[in-house]
Motif scaffolding. Sequence first.
Motif, PDB file in Angstrom:
ATOM      1  N   LYS A 155       0.832  -1.212   0.000  1.00 38.86           N
ATOM      2  CA  LYS A 155       0.000   0.000   0.000  1.00 38.86           C
ATOM      3  C   LYS A 155       0.865   1.260   0.000  1.00 38.86           C
ATOM      4  O   LYS A 155       0.550   2.243  -0.656  1.00 38.86           O
ATOM      5  N   GLU A 156       1.980   1.208   0.735  1.00 37.14           N
ATOM      6  CA  GLU A 156       2.881   2.357   0.846  1.00 37.14           C
ATOM      7  C   GLU A 156       3.982   2.359  -0.214  1.00 37.14           C
ATOM      8  O   GLU A 156       4.850   3.230  -0.206  1.00 37.14           O
ATOM      9  N   ASN A 157       3.971   1.342  -1.103  1.00 37.80           N
ATOM     10  CA  ASN A 157       4.972   1.216  -2.167  1.00 37.80           C
ATOM     11  C   ASN A 157       6.396   1.181  -1.591  1.00 37.80           C
ATOM     12  O   ASN A 157       7.289   1.862  -2.074  1.00 37.80           O
ATOM     13  N   ARG A 158       6.582   0.371  -0.553  1.00 36.22           N
ATOM     14  CA  ARG A 158       7.880   0.255   0.121  1.00 36.22           C
ATOM     15  C   ARG A 158       8.466  -1.140  -0.053  1.00 36.22           C
ATOM     16  O   ARG A 158       7.759  -2.089  -0.354  1.00 36.22           O
ATOM     17  N   TRP A 159       9.753  -1.234   0.153  1.00 39.71           N
ATOM     18  CA  TRP A 159      10.470  -2.499   0.118  1.00 39.71           C
ATOM     19  C   TRP A 159      10.359  -3.176   1.473  1.00 39.71           C
ATOM     20  O   TRP A 159      10.170  -2.519   2.504  1.00 39.71           O
ATOM     21  N   VAL A 160      10.529  -4.495   1.478  1.00 39.55           N
ATOM     22  CA  VAL A 160      10.543  -5.285   2.698  1.00 39.55           C
ATOM     23  C   VAL A 160      11.903  -5.943   2.824  1.00 39.55           C
ATOM     24  O   VAL A 160      12.506  -6.367   1.835  1.00 39.55           O
ATOM     25  N   ILE A 161      12.411  -5.990   4.057  1.00 39.79           N
ATOM     26  CA  ILE A 161      13.672  -6.670   4.327  1.00 39.79           C
ATOM     27  C   ILE A 161      13.379  -7.936   5.124  1.00 39.79           C
ATOM     28  O   ILE A 161      12.485  -7.945   5.990  1.00 39.79           O
ATOM     29  N   HIS A 162      14.081  -8.989   4.781  1.00 39.75           N
ATOM     30  CA  HIS A 162      13.921 -10.290   5.444  1.00 39.75           C
ATOM     31  C   HIS A 162      15.273 -10.708   6.003  1.00 39.75           C
ATOM     32  O   HIS A 162      16.276 -10.688   5.285  1.00 39.75           O
ATOM     33  N   PHE A 163      15.274 -11.032   7.288  1.00 33.28           N
ATOM     34  CA  PHE A 163      16.455 -11.588   7.932  1.00 33.28           C
ATOM     35  C   PHE A 163      16.194 -13.075   8.126  1.00 33.28           C
ATOM     36  O   PHE A 163      15.306 -13.462   8.890  1.00 33.28           O
ATOM     37  N   GLY A 164      16.940 -13.895   7.416  1.00 37.22           N
ATOM     38  CA  GLY A 164      16.741 -15.347   7.478  1.00 37.22           C
ATOM     39  C   GLY A 164      17.268 -15.945   8.767  1.00 37.22           C
ATOM     40  O   GLY A 164      17.818 -15.255   9.627  1.00 37.22           O
ATOM     41  N   ILE A 165      17.117 -17.250   8.854  1.00 38.95           N
ATOM     42  CA  ILE A 165      17.533 -17.946  10.079  1.00 38.95           C
ATOM     43  C   ILE A 165      19.039 -18.055  10.167  1.00 38.95           C
ATOM     44  O   ILE A 165      19.753 -17.877   9.245  1.00 38.95           O
TER      45      ILE A 165
END
Length: 109
Positions: free
Chosen positions: A99-109
């Motif tokens: 909705k905000e047109n933003r990126w997401v960051i994922h920190f894996g295990i």
Amino acid sequence: MAKHEFGIMPDAPAFGKRYDEYEPHRYSCIRVDDESLERAAERLQSIDCFWHTTDVPGKGLAYCGITLIPSSSLGAFLKVIRVFPDLSELAKLLEEAEKENRWVIHFGI
């Protein structure tokens, strides 16, 4: 139990900048059980992402590393994640980012 962490990035990642530091607090990350995410991981493998930097395009999550998920890929991620009721909190985060047109960051295990 192992956890993954997902957060919304306030700004798009800078070209050439590496995201190698484990900083879930910086992005107000939510935690997702590995067992829950593992069932969706195979379906995510065809979705465009970046691994640690926008210089390294990849497909799906860098399972044991850091993934940068562009706003353009959030719809495809949501299509997969919504199938799994136990990933509803992650779906909400992805919906907000989309909705905000933003990126997401994922920190894996």
